[in-house]
Design a protein around this motif. Structure first.
Motif, PDB file in Angstrom:
ATOM      1  N   ILE A 296      -6.332   3.175   6.335  1.00 31.22           N
ATOM      2  CA  ILE A 296      -6.109   4.585   6.032  1.00 31.22           C
ATOM      3  C   ILE A 296      -5.297   5.288   7.108  1.00 31.22           C
ATOM      4  O   ILE A 296      -4.479   6.175   6.809  1.00 31.22           O
ATOM      5  CB  ILE A 296      -7.459   5.310   5.789  1.00 31.22           C
ATOM      6  N   VAL A 297      -5.481   4.926   8.367  1.00 31.58           N
ATOM      7  CA  VAL A 297      -4.694   5.555   9.438  1.00 31.58           C
ATOM      8  C   VAL A 297      -3.220   5.198   9.276  1.00 31.58           C
ATOM      9  O   VAL A 297      -2.339   6.069   9.353  1.00 31.58           O
ATOM     10  CB  VAL A 297      -5.220   5.126  10.823  1.00 31.58           C
ATOM     11  N   ALA A 298      -2.940   3.926   9.014  1.00 33.12           N
ATOM     12  CA  ALA A 298      -1.555   3.501   8.796  1.00 33.12           C
ATOM     13  C   ALA A 298      -0.969   4.178   7.562  1.00 33.12           C
ATOM     14  O   ALA A 298       0.208   4.552   7.546  1.00 33.12           O
ATOM     15  CB  ALA A 298      -1.488   1.982   8.653  1.00 33.12           C
ATOM     16  N   ALA A 299      -1.785   4.345   6.530  1.00 24.85           N
ATOM     17  CA  ALA A 299      -1.324   4.997   5.310  1.00 24.85           C
ATOM     18  C   ALA A 299      -0.917   6.442   5.583  1.00 24.85           C
ATOM     19  O   ALA A 299       0.121   6.917   5.103  1.00 24.85           O
ATOM     20  CB  ALA A 299      -2.411   4.943   4.241  1.00 24.85           C
ATOM     21  N   HIS A 300      -1.712   7.152   6.366  1.00 19.47           N
ATOM     22  CA  HIS A 300      -1.370   8.544   6.682  1.00 19.47           C
ATOM     23  C   HIS A 300      -0.151   8.620   7.591  1.00 19.47           C
ATOM     24  O   HIS A 300       0.661   9.553   7.464  1.00 19.47           O
ATOM     25  CB  HIS A 300      -2.571   9.255   7.309  1.00 19.47           C
ATOM     26  N   ARG A 301      -0.006   7.680   8.493  1.00 17.19           N
ATOM     27  CA  ARG A 301       1.200   7.657   9.330  1.00 17.19           C
ATOM     28  C   ARG A 301       2.444   7.447   8.464  1.00 17.19           C
ATOM     29  O   ARG A 301       3.481   8.086   8.666  1.00 17.19           O
ATOM     30  CB  ARG A 301       1.103   6.554  10.388  1.00 17.19           C
ATOM     31  N   TYR A 302       2.326   6.546   7.505  1.00 16.63           N
ATOM     32  CA  TYR A 302       3.435   6.256   6.594  1.00 16.63           C
ATOM     33  C   TYR A 302       3.781   7.500   5.774  1.00 16.63           C
ATOM     34  O   TYR A 302       4.952   7.853   5.605  1.00 16.63           O
ATOM     35  CB  TYR A 302       3.027   5.095   5.680  1.00 16.63           C
ATOM     36  N   MET A 303       2.763   8.174   5.271  1.00 14.51           N
ATOM     37  CA  MET A 303       2.978   9.378   4.473  1.00 14.51           C
ATOM     38  C   MET A 303       3.572  10.492   5.330  1.00 14.51           C
ATOM     39  O   MET A 303       4.509  11.177   4.909  1.00 14.51           O
ATOM     40  CB  MET A 303       1.651   9.819   3.843  1.00 14.51           C
ATOM     41  N   GLU A 304       3.042  10.661   6.524  1.00 13.12           N
ATOM     42  CA  GLU A 304       3.516  11.723   7.407  1.00 13.12           C
ATOM     43  C   GLU A 304       4.951  11.482   7.848  1.00 13.12           C
ATOM     44  O   GLU A 304       5.700  12.436   8.094  1.00 13.12           O
ATOM     45  CB  GLU A 304       2.589  11.840   8.615  1.00 13.12           C
ATOM     46  N   GLY A 305       5.347  10.227   7.934  1.00 11.50           N
ATOM     47  CA  GLY A 305       6.711   9.894   8.314  1.00 11.50           C
ATOM     48  C   GLY A 305       7.706  10.016   7.187  1.00 11.50           C
ATOM     49  O   GLY A 305       8.896   9.702   7.366  1.00 11.50           O
ATOM     50  N   ASP A 306       7.256  10.459   6.011  1.00 12.34           N
ATOM     51  CA  ASP A 306       8.119  10.673   4.847  1.00 12.34           C
ATOM     52  C   ASP A 306       8.878   9.396   4.483  1.00 12.34           C
ATOM     53  O   ASP A 306      10.051   9.431   4.134  1.00 12.34           O
ATOM     54  CB  ASP A 306       9.097  11.814   5.116  1.00 12.34           C
ATOM     55  N   GLN A 307       8.172   8.270   4.564  1.00 10.96           N
ATOM     56  CA  GLN A 307       8.824   6.996   4.280  1.00 10.96           C
ATOM     57  C   GLN A 307       8.719   6.578   2.818  1.00 10.96           C
ATOM     58  O   GLN A 307       9.473   5.727   2.351  1.00 10.96           O
ATOM     59  CB  GLN A 307       8.177   5.898   5.142  1.00 10.96           C
ATOM     60  N   ALA A 308       7.797   7.178   2.088  1.00  9.83           N
ATOM     61  CA  ALA A 308       7.520   6.714   0.722  1.00  9.83           C
ATOM     62  C   ALA A 308       8.535   7.239  -0.278  1.00  9.83           C
ATOM     63  O   ALA A 308       9.054   8.347  -0.155  1.00  9.83           O
ATOM     64  CB  ALA A 308       6.116   7.131   0.305  1.00  9.83           C
ATOM     65  N   THR A 309       8.798   6.418  -1.282  1.00 11.92           N
ATOM     66  CA  THR A 309       9.524   6.840  -2.475  1.00 11.92           C
ATOM     67  C   THR A 309       8.585   6.570  -3.638  1.00 11.92           C
ATOM     68  O   THR A 309       8.513   5.471  -4.159  1.00 11.92           O
ATOM     69  CB  THR A 309      10.839   6.053  -2.647  1.00 11.92           C
ATOM     70  N   GLY A 310       7.818   7.582  -4.012  1.00 13.11           N
ATOM     71  CA  GLY A 310       6.800   7.384  -5.034  1.00 13.11           C
ATOM     72  C   GLY A 310       5.406   7.503  -4.446  1.00 13.11           C
ATOM     73  O   GLY A 310       5.195   8.079  -3.373  1.00 13.11           O
ATOM     74  N   LYS A 311       4.442   6.925  -5.132  1.00  7.79           N
ATOM     75  CA  LYS A 311       3.027   7.142  -4.846  1.00  7.79           C
ATOM     76  C   LYS A 311       2.462   6.123  -3.868  1.00  7.79           C
ATOM     77  O   LYS A 311       2.818   4.935  -3.899  1.00  7.79           O
ATOM     78  CB  LYS A 311       2.236   7.068  -6.154  1.00  7.79           C
ATOM     79  N   LEU A 312       1.547   6.594  -3.036  1.00  8.62           N
ATOM     80  CA  LEU A 312       0.755   5.724  -2.168  1.00  8.62           C
ATOM     81  C   LEU A 312      -0.667   5.697  -2.708  1.00  8.62           C
ATOM     82  O   LEU A 312      -1.208   6.731  -3.124  1.00  8.62           O
ATOM     83  CB  LEU A 312       0.752   6.250  -0.732  1.00  8.62           C
ATOM     84  N   VAL A 313      -1.271   4.511  -2.706  1.00  7.22           N
ATOM     85  CA  VAL A 313      -2.614   4.336  -3.271  1.00  7.22           C
ATOM     86  C   VAL A 313      -3.455   3.537  -2.294  1.00  7.22           C
ATOM     87  O   VAL A 313      -2.975   2.593  -1.656  1.00  7.22           O
ATOM     88  CB  VAL A 313      -2.556   3.598  -4.629  1.00  7.22           C
ATOM     89  N   VAL A 314      -4.725   3.933  -2.159  1.00  7.83           N
ATOM     90  CA  VAL A 314      -5.713   3.165  -1.389  1.00  7.83           C
ATOM     91  C   VAL A 314      -6.666   2.492  -2.398  1.00  7.83           C
ATOM     92  O   VAL A 314      -7.155   3.149  -3.309  1.00  7.83           O
ATOM     93  CB  VAL A 314      -6.513   4.065  -0.437  1.00  7.83           C
ATOM     94  N   THR A 315      -6.872   1.190  -2.230  1.00 12.69           N
ATOM     95  CA  THR A 315      -7.846   0.488  -3.067  1.00 12.69           C
ATOM     96  C   THR A 315      -9.078   0.152  -2.234  1.00 12.69           C
ATOM     97  O   THR A 315      -9.001  -0.005  -1.016  1.00 12.69           O
ATOM     98  CB  THR A 315      -7.251  -0.800  -3.661  1.00 12.69           C
ATOM     99  N   LEU A 316     -10.218   0.063  -2.922  1.00 20.04           N
ATOM    100  CA  LEU A 316     -11.482  -0.211  -2.256  1.00 20.04           C
ATOM    101  C   LEU A 316     -12.099  -1.484  -2.806  1.00 20.04           C
ATOM    102  O   LEU A 316     -12.195  -1.662  -4.023  1.00 20.04           O
ATOM    103  CB  LEU A 316     -12.442   0.969  -2.431  1.00 20.04           C
ATOM    104  N   ARG A 317     -12.491  -2.352  -1.893  1.00 21.95           N
ATOM    105  CA  ARG A 317     -13.143  -3.597  -2.284  1.00 21.95           C
ATOM    106  C   ARG A 317     -14.652  -3.425  -2.218  1.00 21.95           C
ATOM    107  O   ARG A 317     -15.168  -2.839  -1.271  1.00 21.95           O
ATOM    108  CB  ARG A 317     -12.720  -4.741  -1.360  1.00 21.95           C
ATOM    109  N   HIS A 318     -15.333  -3.919  -3.227  1.00 22.60           N
ATOM    110  CA  HIS A 318     -16.796  -3.865  -3.243  1.00 22.60           C
ATOM    111  C   HIS A 318     -17.342  -5.282  -3.183  1.00 22.60           C
ATOM    112  O   HIS A 318     -16.814  -6.198  -3.832  1.00 22.60           O
ATOM    113  CB  HIS A 318     -17.283  -3.170  -4.500  1.00 22.60           C
ATOM    114  N   GLU A 319     -18.377  -5.459  -2.409  1.00 24.52           N
ATOM    115  CA  GLU A 319     -18.997  -6.791  -2.274  1.00 24.52           C
ATOM    116  C   GLU A 319     -19.589  -7.233  -3.605  1.00 24.52           C
ATOM    117  O   GLU A 319     -20.130  -6.421  -4.348  1.00 24.52           O
ATOM    118  CB  GLU A 319     -20.108  -6.737  -1.211  1.00 24.52           C
TER     119      GLU A 319
END
Length: 319
Positions: A296-319
């Motif tokens: 999530i920290v890397a994801a926010h850095r990527y978003m804050e750096g305006d690097q994305a073209t389109g959507k960013l998504v976080v997925t969650l793994r469940h045991e």
């Protein structure tokens, strides 16, 4: 029971997002527990994390949208095991949101969805496509019109261009980064480098969807054809327009409106139609990158750096 969540400990940079083991929220009347499988990332979460949302109190689990499965329900219309999306309604602001393995959400925000889409694709849809649809509705676009989308490389901009194409609207989109132009699908792609945006339509478009917001709204009012409509539906450049003088800055006969997310809260019918269009290949969600919760920290850095073209998504793994 405990769960993993990305907790925003305080206002600050991406590093204030901490992965913690926290209690699973207890269900209460009018609220149901959702096992989160994916959550779209949004720039409003970035600004909340930075401290620009004065009503938000930390620590807080951010995330204004998520998709998953109902784990414990208090609503007979949405029983356990139902696939749902949830978005808006002060989620991730007044109460904890989608950056967690489980989210306790008001029943009014839950939208039951029937779908075969994978979680990362489904997670890219709710906020993005409901905002795009709501903004186009606010504009009142009609077939044969001309639409300019400012902020075309944002996920909402790309979704709006896809939806508008189905309406038979001639569409132009803008980007400040020439390197992103090839990723855009529209009738016209304009690099917004400070030059004129009227090169295609000298008398201006009938509609402007402004996703940049504070920095460009006044300019959009000058760009739109006299008697046309500007809808501000994004805030990529912030929340407030400084020294705004409506009588001086809104041309006579031109309309200025906005999209408010409350209008699409709980609209499962609209989202189900959008999901169907994605499944049929009519809409092609532009997912730039998929992160896991630990990233999530890397994801926010990527978003804050305006690097994305389109959507960013976080997925969650469940045991």
């Amino acid at each position: 029971m405990t769960m993993r969540a990305a907790v925003c400990a305080r206002a600050g940079g991406p590093e204030v997002l901490e992965i913690r083991e926290v209690p699973v929220p207890a269900v209460r009347d009018g609220w149901s527990l959702v096992r989160v499988h994916a959550a779209g990332l949004n720039r409003s979460e970035l600004r909340t994390r930075q401290g620009h949302s004065p009503t938000v109190r930390f620590p807080r689990v951010l995330g204004i949208e998520c998709v998953g499965v109902v784990a414990e329900s208090t609503d007979p219309a949405v029983p356990e095991g139902t696939t749902v999306a949830a978005v808006m309604g002060e989620m991730g602001r007044a109460y904890d949101g989608g950056y967690a393995e489980y989210a306790l959400l008001p029943n009014a925000t839950l939208m039951p969805i029937a779908t075969t889409l994978p979680w990362d694709v489904l997670g890219a849809l709710p906020e993005t496509y409901l905002t795009a649809q709501g903004a186009l509705d606010a504009l009142g676009i009609e077939k044969g019109g001309r639409l300019l989308i400012r902020g075309g490389t944002s996920s909402v901009g790309m979704a709006a261009a896809a939806i508008a194409a189905g309406y038979g609207v001639e569409t132009a989109v803008t980007t400040r980064q020439a390197g992103k132009a090839d990723a855009l699908t529209a009738d016209h792609v304009l690099v917004d480098d400070g030059g004129s945006l009227r090169e295609i339509w000298p008398d201006g478009p009938e509609y402007v969807l402004d996703l940049i917001g504070a920095r460009t709204a006044v300019d959009s009012l000058r760009l739109v054809r006299r008697g046309g409509t500007v809808c501000v539906a994004g805030s990529l450049s912030g929340w407030l327009i400084q020294d705004f003088e409506p009588i001086a800055m809104i041309p006579s006969g031109t309309r200025l409106t906005a999209f408010h997310s409350e209008t699409m809260q709980g609209r499962a019918d609209v989202l189900q139609r959008i999901v169907g269009e994605v499944e049929r290949g009519v809409y092609r969600p532009n997912v730039d990158r998929v992160f896991e919760l630990d990233e999530i920290v890397a994801a926010h850095r990527y978003m804050e750096g305006d690097q994305a073209t389109g959507k960013l998504v976080v997925t969650l793994r469940h045991e």
